[in-house]
Write an enzyme that holds these catalytic residues in place. Structure first.
Site, PDB file in Angstrom:
ATOM      1  N   HIS A  68      46.377  66.994 -13.626  1.00  0.00           N
ATOM      2  CA  HIS A  68      45.225  67.228 -14.503  1.00  0.00           C
ATOM      3  C   HIS A  68      44.278  66.026 -14.573  1.00  0.00           C
ATOM      4  O   HIS A  68      43.485  65.922 -15.519  1.00  0.00           O
ATOM      5  CB  HIS A  68      45.671  67.591 -15.924  1.00  0.00           C
ATOM      6  CG  HIS A  68      46.293  68.940 -16.029  1.00  0.00           C
ATOM      7  ND1 HIS A  68      45.610  70.109 -15.789  1.00  0.00           N
ATOM      8  CD2 HIS A  68      47.561  69.307 -16.341  1.00  0.00           C
ATOM      9  CE1 HIS A  68      46.425  71.140 -15.956  1.00  0.00           C
ATOM     10  NE2 HIS A  68      47.615  70.675 -16.271  1.00  0.00           N
ATOM     11  N   SER A  73      49.847  73.904 -13.033  1.00  0.00           N
ATOM     12  CA  SER A  73      49.306  74.068 -14.369  1.00  0.00           C
ATOM     13  C   SER A  73      47.809  74.326 -14.272  1.00  0.00           C
ATOM     14  O   SER A  73      47.130  73.757 -13.420  1.00  0.00           O
ATOM     15  CB  SER A  73      49.573  72.795 -15.187  1.00  0.00           C
ATOM     16  OG  SER A  73      49.054  72.900 -16.495  1.00  0.00           O
ATOM     17  N   GLU A 112      40.361  74.378 -13.477  1.00  0.00           N
ATOM     18  CA  GLU A 112      41.057  73.699 -12.390  1.00  0.00           C
ATOM     19  C   GLU A 112      42.513  74.139 -12.351  1.00  0.00           C
ATOM     20  O   GLU A 112      43.032  74.723 -13.296  1.00  0.00           O
ATOM     21  CB  GLU A 112      40.970  72.168 -12.555  1.00  0.00           C
ATOM     22  CG  GLU A 112      41.363  71.642 -13.927  1.00  0.00           C
ATOM     23  CD  GLU A 112      42.830  71.250 -14.070  1.00  0.00           C
ATOM     24  OE1 GLU A 112      43.604  71.395 -13.087  1.00  0.00           O
ATOM     25  OE2 GLU A 112      43.214  70.814 -15.168  1.00  0.00           O
TER      26      GLU A 112
END
Length: 224
Positions: free
Chosen positions: A63, A112, A140
């Protein structure tokens, strides 16, 4: 506000020479530890919007917006979830090469998504405690070490505790749920830590206890 949601990532294939991989970035109909269920069609409008831009969301490492490691090249919903194809730029980006090796070795436990819930895009069933996510804005997809978010550091915990003053117990419980704790764990941590802070008569003495709460959080195993 962009949220994160992690899933165990079943890799369908990883190409040794090109870095191309396929698998499900999100699965439908499965209630997670937050009480959320992603519904079929949740990504339809977002994928259409990305297609209008002529590109797809990036593949990130953990992330981190400053660490893209390749593009997603295909995304589509099927009966199981959001099926994706991505390419790790193993010849050009060192982190992509590392991620590729970890994927092949099955040392990485999940992927994720970074997303927002569209206006009116969720329904909460109070009887079952289930939140049905019907429309998500996808920003994303990240390759992550664990299929649950790592707990934020001390700075982020302090920010959650003291932003606009001490939060209510329920607000802090929700924060803990967002970083991967079960409902039972979040309630226990908030009641044993934050409730004591809320009873403190001195702001300074309250702030001096934050590290104790942080240590309590760090010592509690998360779900996922």
């Amino acid at each position: 506000m962009i949220k994160e949601k992690a899933f165990p990532f079943e890799i369908k294939s990883v190409n040794d020479s090109t870095g191309v991989f396929t698998g499900y970035l999100s699965v439908f109909g499965n209630k997670d530890s937050y009480g959320d269920v992603v519904m079929p069609g949740a990504f339809a409008k977002s994928l259409a919007a990305w297609n209008e831009k002529g590109r797809l969301p990036p593949v990130l490492w953990q992330h981190r917006s400053g660490e893209p490691i390749g593009p997603f090249t295909k995304m589509s919903e099927d009966g199981a979830g959001l099926l994706v194809e991505g390419q790790l730029l193993i010849a050009d980006i060192a982190r992509a090469k590392e991620a590729h090796a970890l994927l092949k070795a099955k040392a990485i436990g999940g992927m994720s998504i970074g997303y927002e819930v569209a206006a009116g895009g969720e329904d909460f069933d109070a009887k079952t405690g289930t939140n049905y996510l019907k429309e998500l804005v996808l920003w994303e997809g990240s390759i992550v070490t664990f299929p649950a978010n790592d707990l934020a550091g001390v700075t982020d915990v302090k920010s959650a505790l003291f932003k606009n003053g001490l939060p209510k117990l329920k607000e802090f419980e929700n924060f803990l749920r967002e970083v991967g704790f079960s409902k039972t764990q979040a309630t226990a941590i908030a009641n044993h830590g934050l409730s004591y802070l809320l009873r403190s008569e001195s702001d300074e003495s309250a702030k001096s206890m934050v590290d104790d709460i942080v240590n309590l959080i760090k010592s509690t195993p998360r779900v996922g």
